[in-house]
Write an enzyme that holds these catalytic residues in place. Structure first.
Site, short mmCIF file in Angstrom:
data_model
loop_
_atom_site.label_atom_id
_atom_site.label_comp_id
_atom_site.label_asym_id
_atom_site.label_seq_id
_atom_site.Cartn_x
_atom_site.Cartn_y
_atom_site.Cartn_z
N ASP A 191 0.88 -1.16 0.00
CA ASP A 191 0.00 0.00 0.00
C ASP A 191 0.93 1.23 0.00
O ASP A 191 2.11 1.14 0.35
CB ASP A 191 -0.95 0.00 1.20
CG ASP A 191 -2.11 0.96 0.99
OD1 ASP A 191 -2.05 1.78 0.04
OD2 ASP A 191 -3.07 0.91 1.77
C1 BGC Z 1 -4.87 3.50 0.12
C2 BGC Z 1 -4.96 2.45 -0.99
C3 BGC Z 1 -4.83 3.13 -2.33
C4 BGC Z 1 -3.52 3.90 -2.37
C5 BGC Z 1 -3.26 4.57 -3.69
C6 BGC Z 1 -3.66 4.41 -0.03
O1 BGC Z 1 -3.75 5.52 0.82
O2 BGC Z 1 -4.82 2.85 1.37
O3 BGC Z 1 -6.17 1.75 -0.89
O4 BGC Z 1 -4.91 2.20 -3.35
O5 BGC Z 1 -3.52 4.87 -1.35
O6 BGC Z 1 -4.08 5.67 -3.86
#
Ligand code: BGC
Length: 774
Positions: A263
């Site tokens: 993530d």
């Molecule tokens: C989130 C993810 C997301 C990623 C990219 C993170 O803050 O937890 O679910 O895919 O950002 O935007």
């Protein structure tokens, strides 16, 4: 496979030479570049090796690093679970790039309709393809462990079977376009509070049966191209640094062949992530590149680990539209996708109450008094990366108008004037970086005097009150004024219901929410309650379709609505009075660690003491009353469930049941198969959902035979002493329910002797004792 022969002096090109040859030709620096994404402007600083990849699809969450020398393009990764999230407009470009805001995950799960979810996935994936992205960062399937989790709207259910089946359907649909998915957040990412530093501590049984099971189903049934590891620790190790999670379980046990990415900014130790089998670090930062390079140079990270991950990334790149040179149009069929949104959203709405056929609206209902701020500002989805930049959002007011109803004009004007003024006051400060992540602040509710309400009731045929809630990543919800209704909302429901009843007219409450709220204290007051969820950009039209009766509701709750917040087993171990801490939320983004201090319960660590007793597994087994049970949802028609049979042996069983529409309107019904185990050798919930099926649209009087199948693995529980999935010997009861509290039919079967279905790795054990609730 044959490859074009390479001249010894020629540099091997991806797709022409084998992956092994390409990897053999890469320098260490190139390999490490590929393991680290190209950065995110404004945060970590762009990866120094990269140029313009971030403009490939403006607004996408990230890209991998291109290596043109070897024919390796950058690929584009973009959110999210309710539709593609990219920038809708571009500098000096008159064209727009809006995407469809589909219903949120929770609504889709409420359809209990895997074909429908696959169709939605197909449409969503088509936008990924036609806007030039390669991998969609979704679907998201963390378990609804507690209703206050700020991201539950993105997720499917409190039940791992339902979550896993929905995910598999969505992955199949999206990937049918030739683009990838990233199922997330792997795993046990069940709270937003201190999401980058929280340690989820639990038994291996709870982990395997509840928190990993949905991912396992999705990996085995739908082959997602990628998995996104979660921010949190699991039993003391960051998910993205856990070789036990990402290699022993995900790959060795489940056979996952794709790539794992972090993530965004997740984890702290890049070499440990590489070794764990977390192939790609996103969005990528120069510090990560340097740390991996240094570890490779000093020998603390093996070349074998690096090569393994590089190969996995290359294999995914080979599959992407960008590698294949797909000529994307930038003009997906948004009109067709809006139709899919409208229809799927209506199917996931759950009719919670309908006294004296308040719904569908009687033919004499023509003028509607619409109360509640969100009647006019209908919420299509949650905030953060789960949000979608859509071209429009149909409010409830517009939806009702489109369906031929008139709104009480004075009332509508009053609301609209009030909302415009309050929105101006509450507008987020464009210079406040945090503001862009925070849910919108909605206008305060309006209240009316008895005389005013009597006047409104006299001039309208029915009252509609919308209660809205919004949330998103970074923040968990609160109990007061969020899980619970505010004092003004309670008053609004009460006074409007009374005034309309006094005038011999009805009141309908529409819940425009992303997660569970308290309903027990006020649900007696209105005549009907429609749980509309956050229904995507056609929301107002979808609600109107249901209110009018153009669609007969067939949604069923994918989670329990408790009586009180503290009735929920996990409420003993969930942060509910946490004060938002920017340092904690953004610590890693800003490259700062959190200052060392005594670990705080439910912030720095959360003990999952309820163990496997999540949702209905708890309420059922411990006989706690609920407001609305898991699986519950009414229809405008009635159904009978007849002639149940079971055949099979040794853990493999086939169940048949006939569903008949006994009412006067065409409709669909969900059959839920709950199984109770002998529970002699093992502690077991009173019953567990093991299969489900939905009928087609049945005409009045029409019947359909549904067939449901289960395997030994479905029946098995995890024995954490032996590290094995086992089916207990003894007598089992299979019940067909209209919800977890409404069993219609049952059949029995016996398992002659214990079946050890699978022996697995002894991994991810808790470091401390976790108290149970039994
Ligand atoms: C989130 C993810 C997301 C990623 C990219 C993170 O803050 O937890 O679910 O895919 O950002 O935007």
């Amino acid at each position: 496979m044959f490859f074009v022969a390479c001249n010894a002096n020629e540099t091997p090109q991806l797709g022409k030479a084998s992956v092994d040859k390409v990897v053999a030709a890469m320098t260490l620096e190139e390999k490490v570049q590929l393991l680290v994404g190209t950065g995110m402007a404004g945060f970590s600083g762009e990866n120094s090796v990269v140029g313009e990849t971030q403009n490939l699809v403006p607004g996408a969450a990230g890209t991998t690093c291109p290596i043109p020398r070897l024919g390796i393009p950058a690929i584009v990764l973009a959110d999210g679970p309710a539709g593609l999230r990219i920038q809708p407009t571009r500098k000096d470009d008159p064209q727009t790039y809006y995407c469809t805001a589909f219903p949120v995950g929770t609504l889709l799960a409420s359809t209990w309709n895997v074909e429908l979810v696959e169709n939605v996935g197909q449409a969503m994936g088509n936008e990924v393809l036609e806007y030039g992205a390669d991998v969609l960062l979704g679907p998201a399937l963390n378990i609804h462990r507690n209703p206050l989790c700020g991201r539950n709207f993105e997720y499917y259910s409190e039940d791992p079977l339902l979550a896993g089946k929905m995910t598999a359907a969505m992955v199949k649909g999206v990937q049918s376009n030739g683009v990838g998915t990233s199922i997330k957040h792997f795993a046990a990412n069940n709270q937003e509070t201190n999401r980058m530093g929280n340690d989820a501590r639990m038994t291996t049984r709870a982990l395997r049966e509840i928190y990993l099971r949905g991912f396992e189903i999705a990996v085995k049934e739908s082959n997602p191209q990628t998995v996104m590891s979660s921010y949190n620790f699991i039993n003391g190790v960051y998910a993205s640094e856990s070789r036990e999670l990402l290699t022993d379980i995900l790959r060795d046990e489940w056979g996952f062949k794709g790539l794992v990415m972090t993530d965004w900014f997740g984890g702290k130790n890049p070499p440990a992530q590489v070794h764990a089998g977390n192939d790609l670090l996103m969005p990528g930062a120069p510090t990560q590149y340097e740390a991996i390079l240094a570890a490779a140079n000093d020998g603390s990270l093996s070349m074998a680990d690096i090569d393994t991950n590089v190969k996995r990334i290359l294999k995914v790149i080979l599959e992407t539209p960008r590698f294949k040179g797909y000529p994307y149009s930038n003009t997906p069929d948004l009109k067709a996708h809006a139709d899919i949104t409208r229809q799927s959203a209506a199917e996931g709405m759950v009719l919670l109450k309908n006294t004296e056929n308040a719904l569908p609206f009687a033919p004499n209902v023509k003028t509607i008094a619409a109360f509640g701020i969100t009647s006019y500002e209908f919420i299509s989805g949650g905030t953060g990366s789960g949000d979608v930049n859509k071209a429009y959002n149909v409010s409830l007011k517009e939806g009702l108008n489109n369906s031929g109803y008139t709104l009480n004009v004075d009332l509508a004007n009053k609301y609209e004037t009030h909302i415009a003024a309050e929105n101006q006051k509450n507008a987020p400060d464009p210079n406040n970086f945090m503001a862009m992540f925070m849910p919108k602040v909605y206008a305060a509710e309006l209240l009316f005097s008895n005389a005013q309400l009597a006047g409104i009731a006299a001039g309208s045929d029915i009252a509609l009150i919308t209660i809205g809630r919004n949330s998103g990543e970074f923040l968990d919800r609160k109990i007061e004024n969020d899980f619970e209704l505010s004092v003004d909302e309670q008053k609004l429901i009460q006074t409007v219901s009374e005034a309309f009843h006094a005038a011999g007219k009805k009141t309908v409450v529409v819940l425009n929410i992303g997660g569970v709220i308290e309903t027990a204290s006020w649900k007696a007051q209105p005549d009907a309650i429609l749980l509309a969820w956050q229904a995507g950009q056609e929301g107002g039209n979808s609600v109107a379709d249901v209110l009018k009766g153009a669609v007969n509701p067939s949604g069923k709750l994918p989670m329990t609505f408790p009586v009180n917040y503290f009735d929920i087993a996990s409420s003993a171990n969930f942060p509910y009075d946490y004060q938002f801490d920017m340092q904690k939320a953004f610590g890693s983004f800003m490259g700062q660690g959190n200052a060392p201090k005594e670990p705080v319960r439910n912030e720095d660590y959360t003990n999952y003491e309820e163990d496997i007793y999540v949702g209905y597994r708890y309420f059922d087994t411990f006989e706690k009353p609920v407001s609305y049970p898991f699986g519950y949802g009414l229809s405008y028609t009635g159904f009978a469930c007849e002639n149940p049979t079971v055949t099979g042996k040794n853990g493999n069983y086939t169940f048949n049941v006939r569903v008949k529409n006994t009412g006067e309107m065409a409709g669909k019904e969900v059959v839920q198969l709950y199984i109770s185990a002998p529970a002699k050798a093992m502690d077991k919930p009173a019953k567990e959902l093991k299969a489900f099926a939905k009928t087609k649209l049945l005409q009045p009087g029409e019947t359909q035979m549904l067939t449901l199948k289960i395997t030994p693995r479905d029946l098995a529980s995890f024995d954490s002493i032996d590290n094995a999935w086992k089916v207990e010997a003894g007598d089992y009861t299979a019940q067909f329910g209209a919800s977890a509290s409404d069993m219609l039919q049952s059949v029995k079967f016996s398992v002659a002797k214990e079946i050890v279905v699978e022996k697995v790795h002894n991994v991810l054990n808790p470091k401390e004792k976790i108290n149970g609730i039994r």
